[in-house]
Design a protein around this motif. Structure first.
Motif, PDB file in Angstrom:
ATOM      1  N   CYS A 131      -1.047  -8.356  -3.829  1.00  0.00           N
ATOM      2  CA  CYS A 131      -0.589  -8.643  -2.828  1.00  0.00           C
ATOM      3  C   CYS A 131       0.866  -8.327  -2.560  1.00  0.00           C
ATOM      4  O   CYS A 131       1.743  -8.073  -1.657  1.00  0.00           O
ATOM      5  CB  CYS A 131      -0.516 -10.217  -2.431  1.00  0.00           C
ATOM      6  SG  CYS A 131       0.469 -11.237  -3.297  1.00  0.00           S
ATOM      7  N   ARG A 134       2.610  -2.267  -2.969  1.00  0.00           N
ATOM      8  CA  ARG A 134       2.795  -1.320  -1.406  1.00  0.00           C
ATOM      9  C   ARG A 134       1.810  -0.055  -1.687  1.00  0.00           C
ATOM     10  O   ARG A 134       1.642   0.340  -0.472  1.00  0.00           O
ATOM     11  CB  ARG A 134       4.208  -0.806  -1.205  1.00  0.00           C
ATOM     12  CG  ARG A 134       5.046  -0.004  -2.205  1.00  0.00           C
ATOM     13  CD  ARG A 134       6.440   0.037  -1.986  1.00  0.00           C
ATOM     14  NE  ARG A 134       7.230   0.941  -3.125  1.00  0.00           N
ATOM     15  CZ  ARG A 134       7.880   0.199  -4.063  1.00  0.00           C
ATOM     16  NH1 ARG A 134       7.982  -0.856  -4.150  1.00  0.00           N
ATOM     17  NH2 ARG A 134       8.385   1.039  -4.829  1.00  0.00           N
ATOM     18  N   GLY A 179      -3.688  -2.436   3.196  1.00  0.00           N
ATOM     19  CA  GLY A 179      -2.273  -2.658   2.834  1.00  0.00           C
ATOM     20  C   GLY A 179      -1.502  -3.124   3.814  1.00  0.00           C
ATOM     21  O   GLY A 179      -0.256  -2.696   3.991  1.00  0.00           O
ATOM     22  N   GLN A 180      -2.103  -3.718   4.915  1.00  0.00           N
ATOM     23  CA  GLN A 180      -1.587  -4.361   6.010  1.00  0.00           C
ATOM     24  C   GLN A 180      -0.154  -5.303   5.529  1.00  0.00           C
ATOM     25  O   GLN A 180      -0.633  -6.236   4.793  1.00  0.00           O
ATOM     26  CB  GLN A 180      -2.241  -4.940   7.187  1.00  0.00           C
ATOM     27  CG  GLN A 180      -3.170  -4.088   7.737  1.00  0.00           C
ATOM     28  CD  GLN A 180      -4.246  -4.876   8.407  1.00  0.00           C
ATOM     29  OE1 GLN A 180      -4.800  -6.021   8.231  1.00  0.00           O
ATOM     30  NE2 GLN A 180      -5.053  -4.424   9.413  1.00  0.00           N
ATOM     31  N   THR A 181       0.956  -5.263   6.048  1.00  0.00           N
ATOM     32  CA  THR A 181       2.131  -6.171   5.784  1.00  0.00           C
ATOM     33  C   THR A 181       1.862  -7.385   6.405  1.00  0.00           C
ATOM     34  O   THR A 181       1.475  -7.624   7.370  1.00  0.00           O
ATOM     35  CB  THR A 181       3.505  -5.541   5.976  1.00  0.00           C
ATOM     36  OG1 THR A 181       3.294  -5.367   7.596  1.00  0.00           O
ATOM     37  CG2 THR A 181       3.603  -4.156   5.224  1.00  0.00           C
ATOM     38  N   TYR A 219       1.219  -7.456   0.859  1.00  0.00           N
ATOM     39  CA  TYR A 219       0.563  -6.490   1.541  1.00  0.00           C
ATOM     40  C   TYR A 219      -1.162  -6.751   1.213  1.00  0.00           C
ATOM     41  O   TYR A 219      -1.254  -7.225   0.093  1.00  0.00           O
ATOM     42  CB  TYR A 219       0.658  -5.084   0.503  1.00  0.00           C
ATOM     43  CG  TYR A 219       2.205  -4.468   0.621  1.00  0.00           C
ATOM     44  CD1 TYR A 219       2.502  -3.546   1.698  1.00  0.00           C
ATOM     45  CD2 TYR A 219       3.239  -5.211  -0.151  1.00  0.00           C
ATOM     46  CE1 TYR A 219       3.935  -3.350   1.978  1.00  0.00           C
ATOM     47  CE2 TYR A 219       4.471  -4.502  -0.035  1.00  0.00           C
ATOM     48  CZ  TYR A 219       4.886  -3.777   0.764  1.00  0.00           C
ATOM     49  OH  TYR A 219       5.910  -3.504   0.921  1.00  0.00           O
ATOM     50  N   TRP A 221      -5.036  -6.370   0.631  1.00  0.00           N
ATOM     51  CA  TRP A 221      -5.802  -5.161   0.134  1.00  0.00           C
ATOM     52  C   TRP A 221      -7.298  -6.059  -0.125  1.00  0.00           C
ATOM     53  O   TRP A 221      -7.132  -7.086  -0.448  1.00  0.00           O
ATOM     54  CB  TRP A 221      -5.063  -4.530  -1.123  1.00  0.00           C
ATOM     55  CG  TRP A 221      -4.130  -3.817  -1.007  1.00  0.00           C
ATOM     56  CD1 TRP A 221      -2.709  -4.375  -1.305  1.00  0.00           C
ATOM     57  CD2 TRP A 221      -3.747  -2.666  -0.248  1.00  0.00           C
ATOM     58  NE1 TRP A 221      -1.885  -3.262  -1.184  1.00  0.00           N
ATOM     59  CE2 TRP A 221      -2.630  -2.125  -0.502  1.00  0.00           C
ATOM     60  CE3 TRP A 221      -4.506  -1.685   0.171  1.00  0.00           C
ATOM     61  CZ2 TRP A 221      -1.865  -0.860  -0.107  1.00  0.00           C
ATOM     62  CZ3 TRP A 221      -4.024  -0.313   0.438  1.00  0.00           C
ATOM     63  CH2 TRP A 221      -2.644  -0.158   0.320  1.00  0.00           C
TER      64      TRP A 221
END
Length: 287
Positions: A131, A134, A179-181, A219, A221
């Motif tokens: 997490c 990036r 990889g959405q923040t 991030y 995943w």
């Protein structure tokens, strides 16, 4: 220039380290007397580490690194947090277990170590690592460059499927991917919340009601993205295991703890994967 998100995450970790440390009773004595903070799952995936040059990425405050060193590995631990590395170095001295600890952004370390032609027989990362990444591709490629021929990378991680549920076991969120923040108020005091699950040396009440003044960004995943990045970096998948329990932490309410510090769902909650572990290897002919 330093990545601004990474720098903010460093500040968030620096703020929480004293709270985490406050809950652990005399870790140095625990390690000096032969105690270990490792769980059986990562020990099994790593195999015999005696004499291995071992890189522990995102090593936090160093107890797992020193537990690996006590098993005979020649350990280098790397972490972003200044406070975590300072504690790790002091713990190494106090426990009498030698290891090298480096404060650095993981991507900067991987690049510098590759440029210096540094090689490791084992690379390990565990529990809350993915997490903070990036760029999965750069991470996987960096690992592939640093592994010696025949070397192995092991990851123990919280299963992203578990992130789809809120603390009361209700399905509430999309599956992590791409990889959405995700911006949070700050790294929390999960060591205190674990109520001894992450304090094998002994649990202390320590800091209470910690509020982190520094926000952080994660991030998101999926498992497939992690495995794909490692395989596309030229590494061979050796094993991928999923576990319907979690080691140490208590991310949900009403978790049932065992003496081994495993946390299971309560009886009225179906078994779901809460953790996964994988090992990938570099071909022996790949220099």
């Amino acid at each position: 220039m330093p990545d601004p998100v990474t720098e903010q995450n460093r500040r968030s970790w620096n703020a929480v380290v004293p709270a985490h440390v406050s809950h652990r009773a005399d870790e140095a004595a625990f390690l000096r007397q032969g105690g270990s903070t490792l769980f059986p799952e990562e020990v099994a995936l790593l195999g015999d580490v005696r004499g291995c040059r071992l890189l522990h990425l995102l090593c936090n405050t160093g107890a797992d690194s020193l537990s690996l060193a006590a098993r005979g590995a020649i350990v280098t631990g790397v972490d972003l947090s200044d406070a975590a590395i300072a504690h790790a170095r002091a713990l190494s001295v106090a426990s009498g277990i030698p290891a090298t600890f480096v404060q650095a952004d993981v991507y900067e370390y991987l690049a510098a170590a590759a440029a210096a032609n540094t090689r490791f027989e084992r690379i390990y990362a565990g529990y809350g690592v993915i997490c903070w990444l990036r760029d999965l591709t750069a991470f996987a490629n960096g690992i592939a460059h640093l592994l010696a021929p025949g070397g192995r990378f092991v990851l123990m991680e919280f299963h992203p499927a578990s992130n789809m549920f809120n603390a009361d076991w209700q399905l509430a969120y999309d599956y992590p991917q791409g990889g959405q923040t995700l911006t949070l108020p700050g790294v929390g005091d999960y060591v205190g919340a674990a109520d001894g699950g992450l304090s094998p040396s002994g649990f202390l009440p320590g800091v209470r009601d910690f509020v982190n003044p520094e926000p952080c960004t994660l991030y998101r995943w999926g498992v497939g993205e992690v495995v794909t990045a490692l395989v596309q970096a030229g590494l061979r998948l050796h094993v991928l295991r999923e576990y319907c329990y979690v080691n140490g932490e208590r991310p949900f309410t009403r978790m049932v703890a065992t003496p081994e510090r495993r946390m299971y769902p309560p009886a009225d909650v179906p078994a779901i994967p809460l953790m996964y572990g994988l090992a990938v290897e570099k071909d022996t002919s790949d220099g």
